[in-house]
Enzyme design. Structure first.
Site, PDB file in Angstrom:
ATOM      1  N   ARG A   4      20.451  20.152  59.551  1.00 52.51           N
ATOM      2  CA  ARG A   4      20.807  21.572  59.509  1.00 52.51           C
ATOM      3  C   ARG A   4      21.058  22.037  60.926  1.00 52.51           C
ATOM      4  O   ARG A   4      20.569  21.445  61.889  1.00 52.51           O
ATOM      5  CB  ARG A   4      19.738  22.393  58.803  1.00 52.51           C
ATOM      6  N   CYS A   5      21.818  23.080  61.058  1.00 50.45           N
ATOM      7  CA  CYS A   5      22.271  23.496  62.382  1.00 50.45           C
ATOM      8  C   CYS A   5      21.139  23.969  63.278  1.00 50.45           C
ATOM      9  O   CYS A   5      21.230  23.869  64.495  1.00 50.45           O
ATOM     10  CB  CYS A   5      23.347  24.571  62.281  1.00 50.45           C
ATOM     11  N   THR A   6      20.049  24.461  62.702  1.00 48.13           N
ATOM     12  CA  THR A   6      18.953  24.970  63.514  1.00 48.13           C
ATOM     13  C   THR A   6      17.828  23.955  63.699  1.00 48.13           C
ATOM     14  O   THR A   6      16.760  24.302  64.193  1.00 48.13           O
ATOM     15  CB  THR A   6      18.376  26.257  62.898  1.00 48.13           C
ATOM     16  N   GLU A  38      29.325  21.622  59.336  1.00 47.96           N
ATOM     17  CA  GLU A  38      28.255  21.884  60.301  1.00 47.96           C
ATOM     18  C   GLU A  38      28.151  20.639  61.159  1.00 47.96           C
ATOM     19  O   GLU A  38      27.722  19.590  60.693  1.00 47.96           O
ATOM     20  CB  GLU A  38      26.940  22.164  59.575  1.00 47.96           C
TER      21      GLU A  38
END
Length: 100
Positions: free
Chosen positions: A58-60, A25
């Protein structure tokens, strides 16, 4: 093998992992946009949790916050208050929001 972080280190890991399964990620550029008709309490709460949950790894995760100039000052005050409520400390303590 899993990794969350930047592209340069992700490429470094991928080149050395050879035949191992990988999940990399490598981040995003996720904005939170606050318009002048937004519920500022909710927006500030979402901005704080979206920025700090999992230490931002985290990606979000919220990476940028764009705020309409008419509500910028009150939003900033609310975001500072929401940030001040984040409990940091021992990651094994259930009351901890963010590990040191």
């Amino acid at each position: 093998m899993t990794f969350t972080g930047g592209v340069a280190i992700g490429k470094h890991i991928a080149a050395r992992a050879v035949y191992k399964r990988q999940v990399l990620e490598l981040g995003g550029n996720d904005p939170l946009i606050v318009m002048d008709d937004a519920d500022l309490d909710e927006a500030a709460a979402l901005a704080a949790s979206g920025s700090y949950r999992n230490s931002g790894q985290r990606c979000t995760a919220v990476k940028r916050i764009l705020v309409h100039e008419r509500v910028a000052d009150p939003f900033i005050e609310k975001l500072l208050a929401a940030t001040a409520r984040v409990k940091y400390g021992d990651p094994l303590d259930p009351a901890t929001d963010m590990a040191r």
